[in-house]
Design a protein around this motif. Structure first.
Motif, short mmCIF file in Angstrom:
data_model
loop_
_atom_site.label_atom_id
_atom_site.label_comp_id
_atom_site.label_asym_id
_atom_site.label_seq_id
_atom_site.Cartn_x
_atom_site.Cartn_y
_atom_site.Cartn_z
N ILE A 1 -8.41 11.44 -10.17
CA ILE A 1 -9.01 10.29 -10.83
C ILE A 1 -8.17 9.06 -10.51
CG2 ILE A 1 -9.52 9.20 -13.05
CD1 ILE A 1 -10.13 11.98 -14.15
N GLU A 2 -8.80 8.04 -9.97
CA GLU A 2 -8.13 6.78 -9.70
C GLU A 2 -8.44 5.81 -10.83
OE1 GLU A 2 -5.99 3.98 -8.96
OE2 GLU A 2 -5.87 5.54 -7.41
N ALA A 3 -7.40 5.44 -11.59
CA ALA A 3 -7.59 4.58 -12.75
C ALA A 3 -6.69 3.35 -12.72
CB ALA A 3 -7.36 5.38 -14.03
N GLY A 4 -6.16 3.01 -11.55
CA GLY A 4 -5.35 1.80 -11.45
C GLY A 4 -4.01 1.89 -12.14
N ASP A 5 -3.49 3.09 -12.30
CA ASP A 5 -2.20 3.32 -12.96
C ASP A 5 -1.12 3.44 -11.89
OD1 ASP A 5 -0.13 4.00 -14.60
OD2 ASP A 5 -0.98 5.90 -15.29
N VAL A 6 -0.06 2.66 -12.02
CA VAL A 6 1.02 2.67 -11.03
C VAL A 6 2.31 3.12 -11.70
CG1 VAL A 6 2.41 1.28 -9.46
CG2 VAL A 6 -0.04 0.86 -9.64
N ARG A 7 2.90 4.18 -11.19
CA ARG A 7 4.19 4.68 -11.67
C ARG A 7 4.74 5.68 -10.67
NH1 ARG A 7 2.30 8.38 -16.84
NH2 ARG A 7 0.10 7.86 -16.68
N LYS A 8 5.89 6.29 -10.97
CA LYS A 8 6.55 7.17 -10.02
C LYS A 8 5.67 8.34 -9.60
CE LYS A 8 10.76 9.92 -9.33
NZ LYS A 8 12.06 10.34 -9.92
N SER A 9 4.98 8.95 -10.56
CA SER A 9 4.17 10.12 -10.25
C SER A 9 2.89 9.78 -9.49
CB SER A 9 3.81 10.87 -11.54
OG SER A 9 3.10 10.01 -12.43
N ILE A 10 2.46 8.53 -9.56
CA ILE A 10 1.28 8.08 -8.81
C ILE A 10 1.56 6.70 -8.21
CG2 ILE A 10 -0.71 9.36 -9.71
CD1 ILE A 10 -0.89 7.47 -12.02
N PRO A 11 2.40 6.66 -7.18
CA PRO A 11 2.80 5.39 -6.58
C PRO A 11 1.63 4.71 -5.86
CG PRO A 11 3.54 7.21 -5.21
CD PRO A 11 2.99 7.82 -6.47
N PRO A 12 1.72 3.41 -5.68
CA PRO A 12 0.65 2.71 -4.97
C PRO A 12 0.62 3.10 -3.50
CG PRO A 12 2.52 1.25 -5.31
CD PRO A 12 2.82 2.51 -6.08
N SER A 13 -0.55 2.98 -2.90
CA SER A 13 -0.71 3.26 -1.47
C SER A 13 -1.80 2.35 -0.93
CB SER A 13 -1.10 4.73 -1.25
OG SER A 13 -2.40 4.98 -1.77
N GLU A 14 -1.88 2.25 0.38
CA GLU A 14 -2.91 1.42 0.99
C GLU A 14 -4.30 1.92 0.60
OE1 GLU A 14 -2.28 1.14 5.17
OE2 GLU A 14 -0.32 0.15 4.97
N HIS A 15 -4.47 3.22 0.59
CA HIS A 15 -5.77 3.80 0.23
C HIS A 15 -6.14 3.46 -1.21
CE1 HIS A 15 -9.14 6.49 0.00
NE2 HIS A 15 -8.56 7.25 -0.91
N ARG A 16 -5.17 3.52 -2.10
CA ARG A 16 -5.44 3.19 -3.51
C ARG A 16 -5.81 1.71 -3.65
NH1 ARG A 16 -1.28 4.71 -7.83
NH2 ARG A 16 -3.14 4.44 -9.12
N VAL A 17 -5.09 0.85 -2.96
CA VAL A 17 -5.41 -0.58 -3.01
C VAL A 17 -6.85 -0.82 -2.57
CG1 VAL A 17 -4.93 -2.83 -1.96
CG2 VAL A 17 -3.03 -1.38 -2.72
N ASP A 18 -7.25 -0.18 -1.49
CA ASP A 18 -8.63 -0.34 -1.00
C ASP A 18 -9.65 0.13 -2.04
OD1 ASP A 18 -7.71 -1.36 1.41
OD2 ASP A 18 -7.81 0.57 2.46
N MET A 19 -9.34 1.21 -2.73
CA MET A 19 -10.26 1.70 -3.76
C MET A 19 -10.37 0.71 -4.91
SD MET A 19 -9.85 5.84 -4.08
CE MET A 19 -8.09 5.81 -4.39
#
Length: 208
Positions: free
Chosen positions: A97-115
């Motif tokens: 699930i992509e919910a725009g949460d940024v932290r150590k366990s779910i770091p940002p990535s280019e793919h996430r930014v695009d989503m």
């Protein structure tokens, strides 16, 4: 918010939207909250919620903010991105699930930014102004290296390279107050560079 957990946890107040409005709150930026049961059925939207003081989770649905439409309800809800991440799968099978949460366990990535951008959260009638609201759960010690380190630096570098070319995209970093003001400017029919409307309705604090 608004007693939205099905077991009544963490809130217990059915008329919270009214309370927030009466105490000066102009918008809520909590959502998304998935995979929590507190998540609303409305996703990837900017809308007005009307409180029913006798029922919980009045913000589950509402009236979308639209160019030329009068404001309504008790509180504006500005949501962040929510979608399925098919590229990064849990156990190699289930999409995360992509919910725009940024932290150590779910770091940002280019793919996430695009989503985040692809969810195209906007005021109806002003699709060229795309709102991307992400979040973290405070600057906890375990997350500092991610939030203030290389993963986030790379996120900003990617944002600048792909979404700030001055032609197809022009990027603006805004505070919650400024985002609300730009939403209200879109609602009022304003066009052009959204940067002009950071202080459209609610002025910046004195001395800032």
């Amino acid at each position: 918010m608004d007693n939205c957990h099905p077991e009544g946890k963490w809130c217990g107040v059915n008329d919270e939207l009214i309370v927030l409005k009466e105490t000066g709150c102009y918008a809520d930026f909590t959502l998304p909250s998935a995979p929590s049961e507190t998540q609303t059925s409305t996703v990837n939207s900017i809308y007005y919620a009307t409180d029913d003081p006798l029922r919980p989770k009045s913000h589950d649905k509402g009236v979308k903010v639209k160019v030329g439409r009068e404001s309504s309800g008790d509180l504006m809800i500005i949501q962040g991105p929510l979608c399925l991440n098919w590229k990064e799968r849990k156990w190699g099978v289930m999409p995360k699930i992509e919910a725009g949460d940024v932290r150590k366990s779910i770091p940002p990535s280019e793919h996430r930014v695009d989503m985040w951008v692809d969810q195209h959260i906007h005021v109806e009638g002003r699709p060229e102004w795309v709102f991307v609201k992400i979040h973290t759960h405070g600057t906890q010690e375990m997350d500092i290296d991610t939030l203030l380190g290389e993963p986030t630096v790379k996120m900003y570098e990617y944002l600048a390279s792909k979404y700030n070319d001055g032609e197809k995209y022009k990027m603006h970093f805004v505070s919650s107050r400024e985002m609300y003001n730009i939403v209200k400017a879109a609602e009022a029919g304003k066009t052009g560079n959204p940067n002009k409307f950071r202080d459209f309705l609610i002025p910046k604090p004195k001395g800032v």
